[in-house]
Structures are given as structure tokens and as C-alpha cells.
Design an enzyme around this catalytic site. Structure first.
Site, PDB file in Angstrom:
ATOM      1  N   ASP A  92       0.997  -1.275  -0.028  1.00 13.48           N
ATOM      2  CA  ASP A  92       0.049  -0.112  -0.072  1.00 13.48           C
ATOM      3  C   ASP A  92       1.066   1.248   0.040  1.00 13.48           C
ATOM      4  OD1 ASP A  92      -0.779  -0.124   3.731  1.00 13.48           O
ATOM      5  OD2 ASP A  92       0.925   0.291   2.409  1.00 13.48           O
ATOM      6  N   GLY A  94       1.085   3.738   2.004  1.00 11.32           N
ATOM      7  CA  GLY A  94       1.256   4.463   3.110  1.00 11.32           C
ATOM      8  C   GLY A  94       0.456   5.357   3.774  1.00 11.32           C
ATOM      9  N   ASP A 267      -7.604  -7.613   0.991  1.00 15.01           N
ATOM     10  CA  ASP A 267      -6.605  -7.683   2.024  1.00 15.01           C
ATOM     11  C   ASP A 267      -7.325  -7.548   3.275  1.00 15.01           C
ATOM     12  OD1 ASP A 267      -6.326  -4.788   1.789  1.00 15.01           O
ATOM     13  OD2 ASP A 267      -5.281  -5.233   3.755  1.00 15.01           O
TER      14      ASP A 267
END
Ligand code: 6HD
EC number: 2.4.2.29
Length: 370
Positions: A92, A94, A267
Site C-alpha cells: 500500500d 502508506g 486484503d
């Protein structure tokens, strides 16, 4: 030229099953990505993660940029070599974790500035720096644009400003990423619960052009019903021929309902995080193994789930969790990841065989009964 061919092999209604072909291996969709936050899927070895059938894992840029740090990660050969995982990794940007984990953070047009939750050190994250960390230092197979996810409920004005900033950051992320043959970049749809904002976001993301498209801004407290109401329209605003990834989702029932509405990738920390605290998912629904009713239950957790937990009794798992034993965290994390992989495998098969509508009905009846 798209780096990762996405081949849809069957559809049923809005649901799809297929394969995303990457340089490090195929990702069968619908796919669940175990979360490997700080270069480890917590309490599991990479061989155990592989044994569950996972084709890809997620790495968190926020954690990895703080420790071990991007330049050290590159000096150590990148994340795949560092942790011994040779299959695909999605990272990802961040951005979401800066807002949820970091200390004081400021969002400006140019960058997000924040202080580390570990040692208070100051950090700056721009779209360009996030892409550099993900694609060039960590070596992610799939990188995510930097975006701004608003919390829920959101005022329309705040949602619009964050969506528009995310589009500008998407363009900057794409410019820094460029065209790559063996790595992909996904854009992120924002707009909170406002259908017209999500439409604007989707249209502008497609003008920029990405290898895949995520649905952001959900699993932020809106609940299952409100999430499904957004998913009634949001996935189909995105290109049908590219992967659609719903970020941060979710419980098993969330995955079934999102696949039904056209989502391909997921996720979530739930299977590992809740597993460490004694929650186990089974085809008959979730169980909390801390509950005294399991103290002398000699039956296995779920014989249908392949993995070590089916060799132990619920009584033993109850004991391990009550005693806060490391093995309890290991076994339940492994079991839950294996369950999520069994769930996505069962959905892939059901869609391929044209019986996903029945699968969905049966799942609701069996999984939400207790
Ligand atoms: C756990 N929930 C969750 N919602 C998310 C939204 C985003 C996003 N970029 O909108 C990213 C990660 C997320 N995780």
C-alpha cells in the site's frame, strides 16, 4: 502496454473469476492477500503462508519505511529476498496508515508530513516518494498510488476535496512510476458514500490509466450494509477488464457479498489479528475459542480446513489461547488464513461452474446461523 495480463475465465452476474499474470506468478481471483505488515505475516512462516494457497501477500509501506527503512531494504535486496517470499507482493502507499497510526500528521497538496509512532522521528511522504519506496526500494510487484481516505461519516465537501486531491496524487504517482514491464501500479477510487463523487473519481482515474483499480474509503466504520450499498455501484464504475481491489476488507461475509458485486482482490488483518486473540473462522461461522464452552471440546476446529489446526482439539486451542501461548496465535493465524484461502477457492470454483448464486445463499444460511 499493460504489464500484467488479467484473464477472466468465467462470470456469473457481476461476479468474475480469473487470473492476474505477474512476473512472479499467477494470482487466482477472487484473491485474498494475507497482510504481511512488517515483512512478516504475523506468527506465520512464509512456507506456512504458501501452504494455505495464498498467491500474493500485502506489505505496508508505512511500517517498512520506518523500519528497516527504504534504503536499507534496497541494500538488503528488496522485500522478496529479505523475507524469503518469491511470489507477488502488493504494497500500500502508506497514506492510510499515516492517518491511522502515525503521530501528528499534516496533509498538504505537496506531501503528507508525520511523526513516527515508533520514535517520533519526522517523515515526509509525497506521491513520488511513496512510489520510489514501493517500486524501487521494496520492489513491490504491485504498487498503490498515494491517496487520501476520509473517515466515515464524511461531509460531502471533505469527501470531494479528498477525492480530488487523490486524483492529483494519482497523476503524480503515475508520472513517477512511468511505464514498467514487470511491475504494476493501481489507482484508488475515493468519494466516500457519494455516488457522483465515486463516478468522477473512476472516470478521472481511467483518464490517467492504471494497471488495476482499488476501491478505497471503505471498511472505515460504515458497517456491512453501508459498504454493500456503495458496492452496489462502485465496482462497475471501474474497467471490467482490469482487477478491482477492495482495500481493507474484511469478514468472510464481506468477501462473499463483494465478490457477488464484482470485486476481485481483498486484503484484511482480521484473520491474523483476530486469530491471535482466539477468534477462529469456520464454514459454520466464527468461534471465540476463549469461551469456556470449548474447555473440553475434543473435536477439531473445522475438519474441512487443511492445516495443522485440524489436527488439534478445540480444547487444546482453548487452553493455548487462555494461556496466551505463542502456539495458539500461530495455529489460529494459520487456520484463519487457510480458511480465507479455502473461501476464495470455493468462490472461484462456484463462479466457474455457474453456481455462485447458490453458494452465496448456502454460505449465508450456514455461516451466519450461530
Ligand atoms: C481496514 N480498513 C481499511 N480501509 C482502507 C482504505 C484504504 C484507502 N486507501 O482508501 C486503504 C486501506 C484501508 N483499510
Amino acid at each position: 502496454m499493460m504489464p500484467f495480463p488479467f484473464e477472466i475465465s468465467a462470470t456469473e452476474g457481476r461476479a468474475r473469476t480469473g487470473v492476474l499474470k505477474t512476473a512472479r506468478g499467477d494470482i487466482r481471483t477472487p484473491a485474498f492477500m494475507p497482510v504481511g505488515t512488517a515483512a512478516t505475516v504475523k506468527a506465520m512462516t512464509v512456507d506456512q503462508v504458501k501452504a494455505t494457497g495464498a498467491d500474493i501477500i500485502l506489505g505496508n509501506t508505512y511500517h517498512l519505511m520506518l523500519r528497516p527503512g527504504p534504503e536499507r531494504m534496497e541494500r538488503l535486496g528488496g522485500l522478496h529476498k529479505f523475507m524469503g517470499w518469491d511470489k507477488p507482493i502488493l504494497t500500500d502507499s502508506g497514506g492510510f496508515q499515516v492517518m491511522s497510526l502515525a503521530g501528528i500528521s499534516k496533509v498538504k497538496e505537496e506531501a503528507v508530513t508525520f511523526s513516527s509512532h515508533i520514535d517520533g522521528s519526522k517523515h515526509v511522504l509525497t506521491p513520488e516518494r511513496s512510489i520510489e519506496i514501493q517500486a524501487d526500494r521494496i520492489g513491490a510487484d504491485i504498487s498503490m498510488q498515494l491517496d487520501q481516505c476520509v473517515s466515515w461519516p464524511a461531509e460531502r465537501d471533505a469527501a470531494q476535496k479528498a477525492m480530488e486531491l487523490s486524483i492529483r496524487w494519482g497523476a503524480r504517482s503515475k508520472a513517477r512510476f512511468g511505464e514498467r514491464e514487470h511491475q504494476a501500479l493501481f489507482g484508488i477510487q475515493q468519494g466516500s458514500t457519494f455516488e457522483d463523487l465515486r463516478r468522477q473519481s473512476s472516470d478521472q482515474l481511467q483518464e490517467i490509466g492504471f494497471d488495476g483499480y482499488a476501491i478505497g474509503g471503505l471498511a472505515v466504520g460504515e458497517g456491512h450494509q453501508a459498504m454493500c450499498e456503495v458496492l452496489d455501484y462502485a465496482p462497475e464504475m471501474l474497467p471490467a477488464d482490469r482487477p478491482r481491489y477492495l482495500m481493507g476488507v474484511g469478514k468472510p461475509i464481506d468477501l462473499v457479498e463483494a465478490v457477488w458485486r464484482g470485486v476481485d482482490m481483498f486484503d484484511c488483518v482480521l484473520p491474523t489479528r483476530a486469530g491471535r486473540h482466539g477468534q477462529a473462522w469456520t464454514w459454520d461461522g466464527p468461534l471465540n475459542l476463549k469461551n469456556a464452552r470449548f474447555a473440553e471440546d475434543q473435536n477439531p476446529l473445522d475438519p474441512a480446513i487443511d492445516g495443522p489446526s485440524s489436527q488439534y482439539s478445540k480444547a487444546y486451542l482453548h487452553h493455548l489461547i487462555r494461556a496466551d501461548e505463542i502456539l495458539g496465535k500461530v495455529l489460529l493465524s494459520w487456520h484463519n488464513i487457510a480458511f480465507y484461502q479455502a473461501l476464495t477457492a470455493a468462490m472461484r470454483a462456484a463462479i466457474s461452474e455457474g453456481r455462485f448464486e447458490q453458494f452465496r445463499r448456502d454460505f449465508h444460511a450456514r455461516h451466519t446461523s450461530n
